[in-house]
Design a protein around this motif. Structure first.
Motif, PDB file in Angstrom:
ATOM      1  N   ASN C 484     107.378  12.410  54.726  1.00 22.26           N
ATOM      2  CA  ASN C 484     106.267  11.577  54.296  1.00 22.26           C
ATOM      3  C   ASN C 484     105.206  11.378  55.370  1.00 22.26           C
ATOM      4  OD1 ASN C 484     105.019  10.074  52.291  1.00 22.26           O
ATOM      5  ND2 ASN C 484     105.773   8.164  53.177  1.00 22.26           N
ATOM      6  N   LEU C 486     104.309  13.738  57.421  1.00 18.78           N
ATOM      7  CA  LEU C 486     103.728  15.029  57.795  1.00 18.78           C
ATOM      8  C   LEU C 486     102.497  15.349  56.942  1.00 18.78           C
ATOM      9  CD1 LEU C 486     106.973  17.150  58.121  1.00 18.78           C
ATOM     10  CD2 LEU C 486     105.511  16.354  59.964  1.00 18.78           C
ATOM     11  N   PRO C 487     101.643  16.246  57.424  1.00 22.57           N
ATOM     12  CA  PRO C 487     100.497  16.678  56.641  1.00 22.57           C
ATOM     13  C   PRO C 487     100.935  17.441  55.389  1.00 22.57           C
ATOM     14  CG  PRO C 487     100.402  17.562  58.891  1.00 22.57           C
ATOM     15  CD  PRO C 487     101.711  16.888  58.741  1.00 22.57           C
ATOM     16  N   ASP C 488     100.030  17.508  54.425  1.00 23.07           N
ATOM     17  CA  ASP C 488     100.360  18.102  53.134  1.00 23.07           C
ATOM     18  C   ASP C 488     100.876  19.540  53.214  1.00 23.07           C
ATOM     19  OD1 ASP C 488      99.860  15.916  51.622  1.00 23.07           O
ATOM     20  OD2 ASP C 488      97.721  16.368  51.392  1.00 23.07           O
ATOM     21  N   GLU C 489     100.306  20.324  54.136  1.00 26.58           N
ATOM     22  CA  GLU C 489     100.662  21.745  54.126  1.00 26.58           C
ATOM     23  C   GLU C 489     102.134  21.988  54.436  1.00 26.58           C
ATOM     24  OE1 GLU C 489      98.269  20.831  56.657  1.00 26.58           O
ATOM     25  OE2 GLU C 489      98.913  21.781  58.513  1.00 26.58           O
ATOM     26  N   ASN C 490     102.820  20.975  54.984  1.00 22.35           N
ATOM     27  CA  ASN C 490     104.232  21.153  55.286  1.00 22.35           C
ATOM     28  C   ASN C 490     105.139  20.792  54.117  1.00 22.35           C
ATOM     29  OD1 ASN C 490     103.021  20.182  58.200  1.00 22.35           O
ATOM     30  ND2 ASN C 490     104.526  21.822  58.337  1.00 22.35           N
ATOM     31  N   GLN C 491     104.581  20.119  53.146  1.00 24.96           N
ATOM     32  CA  GLN C 491     105.417  19.515  52.115  1.00 24.96           C
ATOM     33  C   GLN C 491     106.083  20.567  51.229  1.00 24.96           C
ATOM     34  OE1 GLN C 491     105.907  16.147  51.614  1.00 24.96           O
ATOM     35  NE2 GLN C 491     104.711  15.652  53.417  1.00 24.96           N
ATOM     36  N   VAL C 492     107.391  20.457  51.118  1.00 28.49           N
ATOM     37  CA  VAL C 492     108.106  21.341  50.213  1.00 28.49           C
ATOM     38  C   VAL C 492     108.176  20.696  48.843  1.00 28.49           C
ATOM     39  CG1 VAL C 492     110.310  22.386  49.691  1.00 28.49           C
ATOM     40  CG2 VAL C 492     109.453  22.391  52.012  1.00 28.49           C
TER      41      VAL C 492
END
Lengths: 98, 376, 494
Positions: C484, C486-492
């Motif tokens: 939560n 982390l930046p969006d691009e890391n979100q699985v």
């Protein structure tokens, strides 16, 4: 290499001795006994080499704290002071340098 | 106040950012004091996982990461001490289709920004890192990766700053700052200090420091967990990362394996460091990703987990430059991957303050920020 | 496995067994956890289950006390989790949570109350050759002798401070082994001066005098005010050199005596094990006469953290007799706090226990004083002697980083790696802190080695267990909490 005389007689009756294997050699031990104690009685004191200086090390505290008695037993790393002897167990002093 | 308590610059906060700035200024001829309430680099600067992995950095930070990568490899030259930096190749792994898709997108942007990386398949990844598990769908591979020993940061900077004539005051707690005409009076538990300029370099504590001068700095805090195994036979030849960032893993020459990735722990800037708590589910989660990537890690024994507080801003970019509205005050910090990128950041702020043209642009602390994720 | 209890007791020694028994006897849902396979702790450690007891008399009084405590625990109804290694001790909203690994996997307990009784570790001060195989702790020798019925060696030098020195020597002698020599830090005068304070436990005093007599009778050289100067041997111990010291342990001019031996049992006293109380954030105080840093407690063992008690030596060295009574008081306090016993009933039981505690504690305090840190012993540790066994950090290396600007224990650890190995500073912690104290002026300033999870090393295999890895892996609370920020691009997952 057995030093059975280190086991104090009297007070208790131990089960019959069993064989375990330590780095390929057969060592006589007592089922249920602390592995570190069994190794000591067998004269196997040098359990590993220190990581930086490479000096010999053996079991020190016999109560789970010092981590000096770490060996591989039947494929798992164990503190030999917390591991009971089982007949036929294979012990490797993995921390000894070649 | 004695003349010995009067300086050109007072740097508040003895982490990597503060030490780097102080060193640059002192070497530029300034009289500098570093005020640190504990010991140098005892927080995030000294307890991070020591990644030197430009390709896992955000595109906007890539030039900084590349510059600092070289600096870390040469610490003997510019710090006179060894940070135990090792160059290795690194991998970012995707195990599911979803992860592969995100990795592809993320790396396209970073490679365009200069990340020294290429995309490879699972088989190639396994050739590069034979310990790797089966099931890698896609990987990013960089030969410009590696790690250093962050716990040596304080030691080497203490040495370099001493040589450069910085007055290092460890165990000195700043209680407040007053702006006085041309300079600042800084109250500490060991007496007052006077300086023409001040640099706020408090990491996760920057928000609090801004308050001393009436400035709201947009600082949030990640509470990162890291762990290490006991020494074990060589198992990893590369630096291993997971696509979503929640695994970094490397094996320094001493044989220990350092496992990081920013799983969260319980803690905040007010807690005593000794009472921050590992969340068991986060530790097991981190360990599960580690053994999923490198199955042989199952044999390792974990000996220590610890926690570092990482400052961050809503736009995930650092604050480096003049403190808005306070002449003579500067701020540096809140850089994601701050240890890795830090060496050049101290230099650019130092250069700016010395009236030189910095090698790379600053990050205006007063820029408009989006809504913070952590506030949502 | 996740389990809820009213009380968790950590540690299966006398304090833990007594606390769990006292609470469970009064209906408190109690679970007692220990990494050893059976209750007993160190002093009352049980023998392997495969040993059959033939002659109880021959085993000495501690076995009988241990059996009494074990059988009381068994009939109390307390749940037991022996063979469980607790690696995490944490606060929760409603109290405390312990996480453990064991041969069957992972286990977790939650409870509103916690009694920690983790006991002690030995104070070990390095001397040249102390890493030689065959050099072992005094407590370790006790365990070998009592629980394994095994001699530590064929010819043993026994050295150190406190009652364990004579106890171990006498036990070796009784077991038919050879004691090559005994070195006691104390002088006969120091022991004599202590005796009036020991009369409260005449039984223990008589036992101690008996040990001394037996050793004398066996013709063993007993060297008072002596310490080990060096151990030597290639691959395994061959000889130990003993030399005179002063009251504070400083080596003195005088005759050095060298004894051939294959084992050295050595310990300079006991130090409270405070990992758990430090992890809990309890207030600690340094008291050299009680072994060093220990949590601040009231007579019932209550610490500064509500619901958290510490009983036994972990709260300050007092010995097994004190530990048992202190454990019982802590267990009773928990039963009272949970309403299982009213104030009057509590007072009726706790009153006599407090009196017994005071009496036992006079004896315990006297023993603890005999085992106090004697900083002069550091002078025996040469610059090239290893202080941190795990990381091979020498005294010279420790002192270099102190000279380079490291202020206290945790900074020194970062700079030198001293205390960073698998034992996590449990072996070198005392010596390192004493070295820092020498330079910064006092143990309080030297700082306290920060307690970390895991409390003991844990195999990753046991921590990880079996799990499925797919996108849903990231749906766990822990993963979501971590993703939560982390930046969006890391979100699985979203």
């Amino acid at each position: 290499m057995s030093r059975v005389e280190m086991r104090v007689e009297g007070g208790v009756i131990r089960p019959d001795p069993v064989d375990i294997e330590v780095d390929g050699a057969t060592v006589t031990a007592v089922e249920g006994e602390m592995l570190a104690a069994a190794l000591l009685a067998a004269g196997v004191l040098h359990l590993r080499d220190s990581p930086r200086a490479g000096t010999p090390r053996g079991a020190f505290c016999f109560m789970g704290v010092c981590q000096e008695c770490l060996v591989e037993a039947d494929g798992r790393l164990v503190q030999s002071c917390l591991e009971p002897v089982r007949a036929g167990m294979h012990v490797t002093r993995y921390g000894r340098r070649p | 106040m004695t003349p010995t308590d009067s300086f050109d610059t007072a740097v508040i906060g003895g982490g990597l950012m503060g030490c780097g700035t102080a060193l640059r200024l002192a070497r530029g001829g300034r009289r500098v004091v570093v005020l640190e309430r504990r010991g140098l680099c005892m927080e995030a600067s000294g307890v991070n996982a020591g990644s030197l992995s430009p390709m896992i950095k955000r595109a906007a930070l890539m030039p900084y990461a590349l510059r600092s990568y070289d600096m870390w490899q040469n610490t003997r030259e510019w710090l006179g001490g060894d940070i135990e930096a090792h160059r290795k190749s690194g991998l970012i792994l995707a195990f599911t289709e979803r992860e592969a898709e995100l990795l592809e997108k993320m790396m396209r942007e970073r490679i365009e920004a200069g990340a020294p990386a290429e995309m490879i398949g699972g088989n190639r990844a396994k050739e590069i890192e034979p310990s790797l598990a089966d099931g890698v769908i896609l990987a990013a591979w960089s030969q410009m990766d590696g790690h250093g020993n962050s716990s040596r940061t304080g030691h080497v900077f203490h040495h370099a700053m001493t040589e450069a004539g910085v007055d290092i005051r460890q165990g000195t707690t700043v209680q407040g700052i007053a702006k006085t005409g041309a300079g600042f009076e800084i109250g500490t538990d060991k007496g007052d200090v006077r300086a023409e300029t001040v640099v706020l370099a408090g990491g996760a504590w920057l928000g609090r420091m801004g308050q001393w001068l009436g400035v709201d700095l947009p600082i949030g805090c990640k509470v990162n967990q890291m762990s290490v195994t006991e020494r074990m036979p060589r198992i990893l030849s590369t630096v291993v990362n997971a696509q979503n960032g929640l695994l970094t893993m490397k094996q320094p020459p001493n044989g220990t394996v350092v496992i990081g990735g920013g799983w969260q722990a319980r803690g905040d800037i007010d807690m005593d460091p000794g009472t921050r708590e590992i969340i068991p589910g986060c530790l097991t989660g981190n360990v599960q990703v580690a053994v999923h990537a490198i199955p042989a890690m199952r044999q390792a024994r974990l000996v220590r987990s610890w926690i570092g507080l990482e400052a961050l801003t809503p736009d995930m970019l650092p604050l480096i430059g003049p403190l808005p509205g306070v002449d003579g005050a500067f701020v540096i910090g809140a850089c994601r991957g701050g240890w890795e990128i830090g060496p050049c950041l101290g230099e650019i702020l130092g250069d700016h303050m010395l009236g030189r043209e910095p090698a790379l642009p600053l990050f205006d602390p007063g820029r408009p920020q989006p809504q913070a994720r952590w506030a949502a | 496995m996740s389990d809820i209890a009213e009380l968790i007791v950590l540690g299966g020694g006398p304090a833990g067994m007594a606390a769990a028994t006292a609470a469970a006897d009064r209906g408190v849902d109690t679970v007692i956890i220990d990494e050893n396979a059976a209750p007993g702790g160190q002093v009352y450690r049980s023998m392997p289950a495969s040993f059959r007891i033939a002659d109880r008399e021959a085993l000495g009084p501690d076995h009988a006390i241990g059996d009494r405590l074990r059988s009381a625990l068994e009939s109390s109804g307390a749940r037991t989790a022996f063979g469980h290694r607790v690696w995490s001790a944490a606060h929760t909203e409603g109290g405390f949570r312990m996480e453990a690994v064991w041969s069957g996997g992972r286990a977790e307990w939650n409870a509103g109350r916690l009694v920690a009784a983790p006991g002690t570790t030995e104070r070990l001060l390095p001397f040249p050759g102390w890493t030689t195989p065959g050099v072992i702790g005094l407590a370790g020798a006790t365990i070998l002798l009592k629980a394994q019925r095994m001699l530590p060696g064929k010819a043993v030098v026994v050295a150190g401070a406190g009652p364990l020195v004579m106890a171990v020597a006498a036990s070796i002698n009784k077991g038919g082994g050879k004691v090559a020599a005994v070195a006691d830090l104390a002088s006969p005068g120091e022991w004599l001066a202590a005796m009036p304070r020991m009369t409260g436990r005449a039984d223990l005093l008589v036992r101690g005098l008996g040990w001394m007599r037996a050793i004398r009778a066996a013709g063993v050289p007993v060297l008072f005010r002596h310490a080990v100067r060096a151990a030597e041997g290639a691959g395994a111990l061959e000889a130990v050199t003993l030399g005179p010291v002063d009251r504070e342990g400083h080596p003195k001019e005088g005759q050095l005596r060298r004894f051939g031996c294959d084992a050295l049992a050595i310990g300079y006293g006991l130090v409270p094990s405070t990992e758990v109380s430090r992890l809990m954030g309890a207030e600690h105080r340094f008291d050299a006469l009680r072994g060093g840093w220990a949590p601040v407690r009231d007579v019932e063992g209550a610490t500064s953290v509500p619901g958290f008690h510490v009983a036994g030596d972990a709260g300050g060295i007092g010995g097994a007799a004190v530990a048992e009574v202190a454990g019982r008081l802590a267990g009773l306090a928990v039963a009272r706090d949970l309403g299982r016993i009213d104030a009057a009933g509590h007072q009726q039981e706790a009153g006599p226990l407090r009196a017994a505690l005071a009496k036992a504690d006079r004896f315990g305090a006297t023993m603890a004083r005999m085992m106090r840190p004697r900083p002069g012993l550091l002078d025996i540790c040469t610059p090239d002697t290893v202080v941190c066994r795990c990381e091979d950090v020498t005294r010279a290396e420790v002192e270099q980083v102190i000279a380079a600007g490291a202020l206290e224990f945790n900074q020194l650890k970062q700079w030198s790696r001293c205390g960073m190995g698998p034992c996590q500073g449990r072996m070198c912690g005392e010596a390192t802190a004493m070295l820092i104290a020498k330079h910064v002026g006092g143990r309080e300033k030297a700082g306290l080695n920060r307690a970390r999870v895991p409390i003991r090393p844990v195999p990753l295999d046991q921590l990880a267990g079996t799990f499925a890895y797919d996108d849903s892996f990231w749906e766990s609370d822990a993963a979501k909490l971590s993703l939560n920020v982390l930046p969006d691009e890391n979100q699985v997952s979203r």
